[in-house]
Write an enzyme that holds these catalytic residues in place. Structure first.
Site, PDB file in Angstrom:
ATOM      1  N   ILE B  94       0.844  -1.192   0.000  1.00  0.00           N
ATOM      2  CA  ILE B  94       0.000   0.000   0.000  1.00  0.00           C
ATOM      3  C   ILE B  94       0.879   1.240   0.000  1.00  0.00           C
ATOM      4  CG2 ILE B  94      -1.880   1.215   1.180  1.00  0.00           C
ATOM      5  CD1 ILE B  94      -2.208  -1.449   2.836  1.00  0.00           C
ATOM      6  N   CYS B  95       0.546   2.153  -0.901  1.00  0.00           N
ATOM      7  CA  CYS B  95       1.307   3.397  -0.940  1.00  0.00           C
ATOM      8  C   CYS B  95       0.500   4.463  -0.217  1.00  0.00           C
ATOM      9  CB  CYS B  95       1.556   3.753  -2.400  1.00  0.00           C
ATOM     10  SG  CYS B  95       1.945   5.444  -2.716  1.00  0.00           S
TER      11      CYS B  95
END
Ligand SMILES: [Zn+2]
Ligand SMILES: [Zn+2]
Ligand SMILES: [Zn+2]
Ligand SMILES: [Zn+2]
Ligand SMILES: [Zn+2]
Ligand SMILES: [Zn+2]
Lengths: 601, 156
Positions: B94-95
């Site tokens: 996840i960014c």
């Protein structure tokens, strides 16, 4: 070669000067030497005048010699008095004996300073015509001005700036330092904002009025629960800045430990509160930073000074403590390749801090390295160290840097790169550095064209990798040669100084191969036009010079003494070819005269 | 200091076992190193209400001073997919700025991270992967915290 000996000895006190700022004030030196004294300035009557002139003469020479040795001691450019006239003379004379071998252990461009027609003066050329060649400040198109600073210099610079601004703002030095760090050492902005709204600036930096009446302190507050550790025992010591985000002392210290030790932050650590942008002020940090962190903390504070300034960069060499100052800006990088030489002898690009990659601009280096990485599997076979002799098929291992191969079995002589006959290379070296674009009849076939573009890439990659590999092999051979040098000294009666030509040759090879390596990345992105041919000619000439010199390293020790003059000639020829190539390429880059098949931005 | 992360996690666990916002549930917290949480997204056609997504939390000794490593975990049975989102790679990474050193605040906790990710998905309008997803998934060997994401579009 007594001159070399004297020169070397004279240079001694200079090299021993503690690392200080090595000024390369080209502009100064041009004006001084052009307008004032003739070269025989060593015995000028007026002490002050002779000092300045000598310094500039020396600087001019240092520029001509590209590398920053012999060092310009601080004493020459500052107003501290000279120790004696002897010092003055020796410094000047060491600079004036600009023969190749004097300083060549570090400095090869000296070799070109006595060559003709290579200097490229941008202005005022006529002013130099009456000057002896050695004194010409020859700043080449590929050279940039830079200074090298020791940690002491950096500290001194900071202190001076703090002092200067402190007087202006009428604030104590300690507070001014906090303000400057807070403003990322942008003193114009600080002064402007301070004049505008003194209270606000002080407040933001944590130095506001309520700070002095109400200095940061630890408190135990009834009913407090720390949001980080969930601790709520009575009497828990806690801390908050005026943003009100309160945490227990232990958590605060853990947090600072993480920031300082793990994340390398110091000057702009934020409040641990979620989304809070309040930067921790120096007073609060002093209160909270534990003693085991203070050294690291102060070291980081000093580092931020360099990090904050666009014109300063740390030398990337491992364990090097120097910083380099250079005026080249990010936007200039499409038109210049700013290689700087640190006092630790590491040459690196000020633009991207990779090792020296002239003549190839940073953007192309980035693209090239990425491409090599992506294509490394396809290209792997190239770096293999063995090939078969084209005549008899026996396996040949490349064990030296030279491309001239002689098969041990059938004595067939061929070129490692193209596998062509070596005898033909004297006249048709072209086959080896230029990718012949084959006629485009099959270009319509998509498969053929993709194979062709791979072939094209491999052509350049092959040569790029070859020089990288050869540089390593050349170095190995040199280490063996070093032992030979000791033998040579005892068998031939030559002094240590006199066998230095081997080291000079070895270093020239390293430097030239570094340049050659990057010429292939450069050429890969170069769009083909009539400019390209000049570049390829220069590349070919340098390549030939390098192979000729590299070949000499494979000779036996007993032959080496007799080859000294030849080797020195070849060394200085190599360096001259390198300068020509770099100068011409840089000049065109400056004028935006190259056409690339990719965008430089 | 090992004491810090375990003490805090124990307190978080007590709270989580009590109540959690709708759509967020605890799957397992058998040790103080790895927790699993399930997530469902209300009111967004991109994510059918029957779909559930699994989050894996990895805590270091310095939690909560240091952010936990949070990723989506794919699973066959029960089926757990990687939600489609321009900031979530197909390998579950996840960014999210909240999860890296610059954006992390030790005040955050497992619950608040779940809420943030849930609302990031609830508000999403683009049923797509990040640009360069295939390339990133193929080549990435770094741990999420060592990746320098560009938060070019905080609105997504
Ligand atoms: Zn606490
Ligand atoms: Zn705060
Ligand atoms: Zn250095
Ligand atoms: Zn560069
Ligand atoms: Zn053979
Ligand atoms: Zn060849």
């Amino acid at each position: 070669m007594p001159a070399a000996f004297v020169g070397d000895e004279a240079a001694e006190p200079v090299t021993k000067t503690p690392p200080s700022t090595r000024k390369r004030k080209l502009v100064d030196s041009i004006t001084t030497s052009a307008t004032s004294q003739p070269p025989a300035t060593i015995e000028l009557p007026k002490r002050k005048a002779s000092k300045t002139t000598t310094a500039s003469v020396h600087d001019a020479n240092a520029d001509a010699e590209q590398a920053a040795l012999p060092a310009t001691p601080q004493t020459l450019s500052s107003d501290k008095p000279m120790d004696s006239d002897d010092d003055l003379n020796s410094v000047a004379s060491s600079g004036m004996l600009g023969e190749a071998m004097d300083d060549s252990s570090v400095d090869f461009d000296a070799a070109d300073s006595d060559d003709d027609g290579l200097e490229d003066f941008q202005d005022d050329e006529s002013a130099f015509e009456s000057q002896p060649k050695d004194l010409r400040p020859a700043k080449k198109a590929f050279e940039v001005d830079f200074n090298v600073y020791s940690p002491g210099d950096i500290q001194h610079q900071q202190d001076r700036q703090v002092e200067e601004v402190a007087t202006l703002l009428e604030q104590p030095a300690e507070q001014t330092a906090i303000l400057l760090r807070f403003m990322s050492w942008n003193k114009e902005r600080l002064i402007e904002q301070y004049m505008d709204n003194q209270e606000e600036v002080l407040d933001k930096a944590g130095l506001g009025a309520n700070m002095s009446s109400n200095p940061p302190r630890l408190e135990a507050i009834d009913g407090f629960t720390c949001d980080i550790c969930c601790e709520d025992e009575p009497g828990l010591q806690s801390f908050a800045m005026n943003c009100g985000h309160r945490f227990c002392v232990d958590c605060y210290r853990q947090y600072l430990g993480q920031k300082i030790r793990e994340e390398g932050e110091a000057a702009r650590i934020k409040c641990p509160g979620d989304g809070c942008n309040k930067v921790m002020d120096a007073k609060s940090l002093d209160l909270l930073v534990t003693s085991d962190l203070t050294d690291r903390y102060h070291e980081l504070l000093m580092r931020t000074y360099v990090d904050d300034k666009e014109n300063l960069k740390w030398c990337p060499a491992p364990n090097c403590v120097y910083a380099v100052e250079c005026g080249v800006k990010r936007r200039d990088l499409t038109r210049t390749v700013p290689t700087v030489n640190c006092d630790c002898k590491h040459a690196f690009c000020f633009g991207c801090t990779l090792a020296d990659h002239q003549p190839c601009p940073c953007a192309l280096v980035r693209k090239w390295l990425k491409k090599c990485e992506d294509d490394s599997e396809t290209a792997n076979w190239i770096s293999a160290n063995t090939k078969e002799c084209p005549k008899c098929g026996s396996t040949i291992e490349k064990n030296g840097g030279c491309n001239h191969m002689t098969c041990r079995k059938c004595r067939h002589e061929f070129c490692w790169m193209c596998m062509g006959l070596w005898s033909e290379h004297g006249t048709s070296w072209y086959n080896c550095n230029r990718f012949e674009e084959k006629s485009g009849t099959d270009a319509r076939d998509a498969q053929a064209s993709s194979r062709k573009s791979l072939e094209r890439y491999l052509h350049y990659y092959n040569r790029y990798a070859n020089h990288e590999q050869s540089a390593k092999l050349d170095k190995d051979i040199f280490h063996k040669t070093e032992k030979k040098m000791q033998l040579l000294q005892s068998s031939s009666g030559m002094s240590w100084i006199e066998v230095q030509f081997l080291e000079a040759a070895s270093q020239a090879l390293q430097q030239c191969r570094q340049t050659l390596k990057w010429t292939y990345a450069f050429a890969y992105y170069l769009a083909r036009n009539n400019q390209t041919e000049i570049f390829e000619d220069n590349q070919k000439d340098l390549e030939m010079a390098v192979e000729n010199l590299s070949e000499m390293f494979e000779k036996n020790t007993d032959q080496l003494a007799g080859l000294k003059v030849d080797m020195m000639d070849k060394t200085s020829y190599c360096m001259r070819r390198r300068v020509i190539l770099l100068d011409d390429t840089a000049q065109r880059l400056k004028e935006e005269g190259w056409t690339f098949n990719v965008d430089l931005k | 200091m090992a004491g810090m992360s375990s003490k805090r996690l124990q307190k978080e666990l007590v709270k989580i076992q009590g109540t959690l916002p709708p759509g967020i549930s605890l799957v397992s917290a058998d040790n103080l190193r790895e927790w699993l949480m399930d997530l469902s997204i209300p009111d967004n056609p991109i994510y059918p209400p029957t779909d559930t997504y699994r989050l894996r939390f990895l805590f270091s000794q310095s939690y909560p001073i240091e952010a936990p490593e949070v990723t989506f975990l794919p699973l066959q049975s029960p089926e757990r997919k990687i939600p489609l989102h321009p900031h979530i790679y197909t390998n579950g990474i996840i960014c999210l700025d909240l999860l890296d050193a610059q954006g992390w605040s030790p005040v955050h906790n497992v619950e608040s991270i779940c809420i943030s990710i849930q609302s990031m998905l609830a508000g999403n309008t683009k049923a797509e992967r990040p640009p360069g997803d295939a390339e990133f998934v193929r080549s990435n060997r770094s741990r999420p915290r060592d990746i320098n994401f560009l938060y070019h579009d905080p609105s997504v």
